[in-house]
Write a protein that holds these residues in place. Sequence first.
Motif, short mmCIF file in Angstrom:
data_model
loop_
_atom_site.label_atom_id
_atom_site.label_comp_id
_atom_site.label_asym_id
_atom_site.label_seq_id
_atom_site.Cartn_x
_atom_site.Cartn_y
_atom_site.Cartn_z
N SER A 185 -10.00 2.76 -2.53
CA SER A 185 -8.49 2.95 -2.45
C SER A 185 -8.31 2.02 -2.85
N TRP A 186 -6.22 1.86 -2.58
CA TRP A 186 -5.70 1.01 -2.86
C TRP A 186 -6.30 -0.43 -1.87
N ALA A 187 -6.63 0.34 -0.97
CA ALA A 187 -6.60 -0.94 -0.37
C ALA A 187 -8.15 -2.51 -0.54
N GLN A 188 -8.91 -1.64 -0.33
CA GLN A 188 -9.87 -2.11 -1.21
C GLN A 188 -9.19 -2.77 -2.38
N PHE A 189 -9.02 -2.34 -3.68
CA PHE A 189 -8.67 -2.97 -4.47
C PHE A 189 -8.18 -4.25 -4.28
N THR A 195 0.72 -0.90 0.12
CA THR A 195 -0.26 -0.38 -0.47
C THR A 195 0.84 1.19 0.19
N ARG A 196 2.01 1.42 0.50
CA ARG A 196 2.79 2.78 0.65
C ARG A 196 3.49 2.54 -0.70
N GLN A 197 4.00 1.38 -1.17
CA GLN A 197 4.13 1.95 -2.64
C GLN A 197 3.27 2.30 -4.10
N LEU A 198 2.25 2.27 -3.78
CA LEU A 198 0.98 2.28 -4.00
C LEU A 198 0.55 4.01 -4.09
N GLU A 199 0.59 4.14 -2.98
CA GLU A 199 0.16 5.38 -2.53
C GLU A 199 0.08 7.03 -3.18
N TYR A 235 -2.04 -4.16 -13.43
CA TYR A 235 -2.68 -2.87 -13.56
C TYR A 235 -1.16 -2.86 -12.66
N ILE A 236 -1.47 -3.56 -11.39
CA ILE A 236 -0.17 -2.88 -10.75
C ILE A 236 0.84 -3.88 -10.71
N ARG A 237 0.96 -4.72 -11.78
CA ARG A 237 2.83 -5.57 -12.58
C ARG A 237 2.90 -3.76 -13.05
N ASP A 238 2.02 -3.67 -13.82
CA ASP A 238 2.55 -2.33 -14.83
C ASP A 238 3.13 -1.27 -14.76
N LEU A 239 2.94 -0.68 -12.76
CA LEU A 239 3.15 0.86 -12.60
C LEU A 239 4.83 0.39 -12.62
#
Length: 303
Positions: free
Chosen positions: A248-252, A229-233, A299-303
């Motif tokens: 939110s990212w947490a819910q995602f 979650t810190r990485q995605l902030e 999506y997360i992998r490509d960020l």
Amino acid sequence: MIITRRTFVKTAAASGAAFVLPGTAPGAPAPLMRAVPSSGEMLPAVGLGTWITFNVGDDPVLRDECAEVIAAFFEAGGRMIDSSPMYGSSQPVIGYGLEKLGRPKALFSAEKVWTSAADGAAQIEQSRRFWGVPRFDLMQVHNLVGWEAHLETLFAMKADGRIRYVGITTSEGRRHDLFEQIMRAHRLDFVQFTYNVVDREAEKRLLPLAAERGMAVIVNRPFQQGALTRQLEGETLPDWAAEIGAGSWAQFILKFILAHPSVTVAIPATTRVDHVRENVMAATGPFPDAAMRERMAAYIRDL
């Protein structure tokens, strides 16, 4: 087995009675429920972990903050609280919070034994006193330490009614080969391991095996101990996250985990009341199908 709000509403309408989940305010969204395969008992799909977050020692302010987190968790409809002797002062802090709240009946207590085989029974009793419960709902062998002797003790305790369920745990992808062997050899009620949108190793063997063997799955480290979650902030939540009710990212991340049919409960840890409410709310509303889950992971992998 998945029980959704729609299922409950339909059942209540058929019987002519209203049904509200314990701990859920009337009119509030009811959290996703999953069945414990060995008993059929229903549990809300988001629990509360206590690793690091509840290790606050004797600090009265921080203990009260933990009690507030527990109170918000139950108010939102949560049940399972998970801890371990490895978690510093977390056990007595849980006990303090439960006592302050009048011993909520909704509690599903999940503990672990983490010591030498000879000291297992004494450690379990000490943990019980810290929590202030008559018995634990679930006792797990933590990270497979002394697992053979401890499982023998735990199965005997279950037979005597001193605990209700038996399980084993691991984390961070460690010792999956041995974990799988134990799952195949013993009739466990619960297994606990790491699984999230980034750490997907469990999809290959452990999650399918749990379904095959009729074992409930507890997911630890859903946020990689906060690192994910810190990485995605600083990243933008995609617009299409609204399609699954993720605000939110947490819910995602939690919705990705809970959408897997073999997952019973995820146990995110937090020190904040707003976060515990946000986490429990992730178990309401729509959930991603298989195609959406792959889109989320990509999506997360490509960020």
